[in-house]
Motif scaffolding. Sequence first.
Motif: not given
Length: 301
Positions: A238-256
């Motif tokens: 999300l911090g990379s230049v690849e993610s520039r089209e992604v905004t205003g989103r919530m991601f739940e993340v744990d494990g895999g």
Amino acid sequence: MGDLCAGRVVIVTGAARGLGRAHALAFAREGASVVVNDYGVSLDGTGASSGPAAEVVAEIESFGGSAVACFSDVASWEGAADLVSTAVEAFGRLDVLVNNAGFLRDRMLVNLSEDEWDAVIRVHLKGHFAPMRHAAAYWRGVTKSGGTVDARVINTSSGAGLQGSVGQGNYSAAKAGIAGLTLVAAAEFARYGVTVNAIAPAARTRMTEGAFAETMAAPADGFDTMAPENVSPLVVWLGSVESREVTGRMFEVDGGRVCVSDGWRPGPVRDKGSRWEPAELGPVVKDLLSQAAEPMPVYGA
């Protein structure tokens, strides 16, 4: 060492332990220069020490990464301003802000004191707003001077903020506030070339080990699903230049597991076309609830 974030300058708050430390190390291993921010307080927010942040900087430097420490209190206006200044003065720019700092003062609402409420709301909610505000002012200045910005903010919410957690009313309220703040910031910062997203992570940290000691124990062998390092790859992407089209989103993340959370959205509706009488609404509400999805249970209920 990778190069997904090569040349990018990243601030990580609360970066001396747990998730923040994992994020800082992961960014450095992908080529970023990292400002390791940590006030060095205990789990309940008392005391302060520069040692923990300095240790993470030394660890990053040991594998050839680039990092500086910042010991500012990010929930203070001056501390947040100093945080952004540290990045710009040390590395000449700022590309990514990861808001992660926080602590707990858990108590049932009927026993929760005003100080315990204020302290948790301050460190989590103001501790997200203040760094974002100063970072956004920096990025706005860059755009106004004719520069190009391709920046990121990654905020840290929680399952407690998305569905509540018994005994954590202050924490749940702060994390829910961060979710809403993320949406507003994403809409407002887009004009400056900044995306804003949030994560709701689950991992074994100082803040979770007491509440989830049994379920979060490290396995004797195999994949450790609750390791903080499992969360960091998404944060780095999300911090990379690849993610520039992604905004205003919530991601739940744990494990895999990575999950996009849908959030609040309109559900079943009845429109009378005129004002309701109170006595009419009983059957209407019951019918609407019969069509709606059951809410997620509150943690610990």
